[in-house]
Scaffold this motif. Structure first.
Motif, PDB file in Angstrom:
ATOM      1  N   PRO A 116       0.687  -1.167   0.369  1.00 51.13           N
ATOM      2  CA  PRO A 116       0.025   0.006  -0.163  1.00 51.13           C
ATOM      3  C   PRO A 116       0.550   1.623  -0.151  1.00 51.13           C
ATOM      4  N   GLY A 117       0.736   2.424  -0.635  1.00 54.29           N
ATOM      5  CA  GLY A 117       1.341   3.287  -1.117  1.00 54.29           C
ATOM      6  C   GLY A 117       2.498   3.421  -1.908  1.00 54.29           C
ATOM      7  N   LEU A 118       3.411   2.324  -1.520  1.00 51.64           N
ATOM      8  CA  LEU A 118       4.508   2.403  -2.407  1.00 51.64           C
ATOM      9  C   LEU A 118       4.468   2.616  -4.043  1.00 51.64           C
ATOM     10  N   VAL A 119       3.621   2.481  -4.804  1.00 52.34           N
ATOM     11  CA  VAL A 119       4.012   2.729  -6.025  1.00 52.34           C
ATOM     12  C   VAL A 119       2.430   4.067  -6.269  1.00 52.34           C
ATOM     13  N   ARG A 120       3.294   5.441  -6.800  1.00 45.83           N
ATOM     14  CA  ARG A 120       2.626   6.420  -6.517  1.00 45.83           C
ATOM     15  C   ARG A 120       3.550   7.893  -7.244  1.00 45.83           C
ATOM     16  N   GLY A 121       2.738   8.151  -7.795  1.00 47.48           N
ATOM     17  CA  GLY A 121       3.105   9.708  -8.285  1.00 47.48           C
ATOM     18  C   GLY A 121       3.573   9.643  -9.687  1.00 47.48           C
ATOM     19  N   ASN A 122       3.621  10.976 -10.404  1.00 49.22           N
ATOM     20  CA  ASN A 122       4.273  11.111 -11.733  1.00 49.22           C
ATOM     21  C   ASN A 122       3.408  10.108 -13.038  1.00 49.22           C
ATOM     22  N   GLY A 123       2.092   9.850 -12.441  1.00 51.55           N
ATOM     23  CA  GLY A 123       1.261   9.132 -13.121  1.00 51.55           C
ATOM     24  C   GLY A 123       1.666   7.796 -13.042  1.00 51.55           C
TER      25      GLY A 123
END
Length: 379
Positions: A116-123
């Motif tokens: 959870p929450g690890l893969v986030r940001g820049n689309g």
């Protein structure tokens, strides 16, 4: 530059069975002549040594050329270990699919469900990426080994030599990838990305309650008796007996200096490419996988459900399907890492398998394809 000579390019001539080799391999047998010629031809690329080991209903056979160590006449033998690079992806995918078969996870779970929450940001958004999309490279996630600054500072040239013992966590590597926009939306394209398998390794740990290495040893390496296969973790060594690995550090000039890069940190490739193995061990793994011994048949069918790449190639869950010039299709994976190139493949039923490896990283990988073409298209 000091010129070091290698052993004469010739087929090995039936030395005693190598210590630790489970099945004695013979160095000459009818029907493998073309394979032997292609192995010897690999020396024209400048690689110090080359080895191929094949197994079918008639037994085990190998071809060897050059030397396992520059400056010495050390015949490459079946029990010589090498860094298998992205062949590791077959092991990682198998371990994750095993967990799915046990009901510990679902292949269509999102990455965010487990990390959870690890893969986030820049689309990038792990809530929209499934575990299946990690394994078949349709996630769209940027490949951290393509990051220009990371390539310059750690993967090529003198900087590689200075930093080859640096240690990275998978989270650090994933963060490098997430600094970039994705190649495409999840499921809307195909791009090979080591980031997918760094994430898969973390999911295996979360779902199994064991480290990635422990899980591979428990469910694949030890049950199959792959005694010469290791998951090195942070160890920089390739255990003996070994093929020493050589690199020109990204330079393509034939006169470029050759460096011994056998010792290096395996934390950059991690679950995407860290395994050390031998050709017989990789053949045994493929035999077990293709025959349904590692994952039940329904799950093996999922692993062999592929995304077409071109007329000859398609990619499943950690498995590359390649249609050969003679019309046969083999399943396996290639490996490319500093110092080594390799390719392991098998027929769909696992009854015929072969692995080829060279102890250098500059030959065109298509030259290894020719060895397997000759082996699987005998006659």
């Amino acid at each position: 530059m000091t010129v070091l000579t290698t052993a004469a390019p010739a087929l090995a001539t039936a030395p005693p069975a190598a210590p630790g080799t489970r099945t004695a391999a013979v160095a000459s047998a009818p029907g493998h002549e073309a394979t032997g010629r292609e192995v010897r031809a690999l020396l024209s690329t400048g690689t110090p040594g080359a080895l191929a080991v094949a197994e079918d209903s008639r037994g085990t056979w190998y071809a060897s050329a050059g030397t396992a160590e520059r400056g010495a006449s050390v015949t490459p033998l079946p029990d010589h270990r090498f860094r298998a690079g992205s062949i590791t992806k077959m092991f990682t995918a198998t371990a994750l699919v095993q967990l799915a078969a046990q009901g510990r996870l679902r292949l269509d779970d999102t990455v965010d469900r487990w990390l959870p929450g690890l893969v986030r940001g820049n689309g990038n958004d792990g809530r929209n990426i499934t575990l299946r999309q990690l394994l078949n490279h349709t996630s769209g996630l940027y490949d951290y080994t393509s990051d220009p600054e990371f390539v310059r500072s750690h993967l090529t040239g003198e900087n590689f030599l200075r930093h080859r013992f640096d240690r990275f966590t998978p989270q650090q590597l994933i963060a490098t990838a997430l600094a970039h926009h994705p190649y495409h939306a999840p499921g809307k394209g195909w791009n090979y990305s080591n980031t997918n398998y760094a994430l898969a390794g973390l999911v295996i740990e979360k779902a199994s309650g064991r480290t990635y290495a422990q899980q591979l040893r428990r469910t694949i390496i030890e049950p199959l008796g792959l005694r010469q296969t290791t998951v090195p973790g942070t160890s920089a060594e390739v255990p003996a007996p070994r093929l020493r690995g050589y690199s020109k550090l990204g330079e393509n000039d034939s006169s470029a200096r050759v460096h011994d890069v056998t010792r290096m940190s395996p934390t950059v490739p991690n679950a995407a490419g860290e395994i050390i193995s031998t050709a017989p061990d990789l053949n045994r793994f493929l035999s077990a996988l293709m025959s349904g011994r590692l994952v039940p048949e329904p799950w093996l069918r999922q692993m062999r459900t592929t995304v077409p790449l071109n007329d000859q190639l398609s990619y499943g869950l950690g498995l590359l399907a390649r249609k050969l010039p003679c019309g046969k299709t083999v399943w396996g994976h290639g490996g490319q890492i500093q110092g080594y190139l390799s390719y392991a493949a098998a027929t769909g039923d696992g009854t015929h398998r072969a692995t080829v490896a060279v102890n250098s990283d500059w030959p065109d990988p298509a030259r290894l394809d020719k060895v397997l073409d000759a082996e699987f298209c005998q006659g």
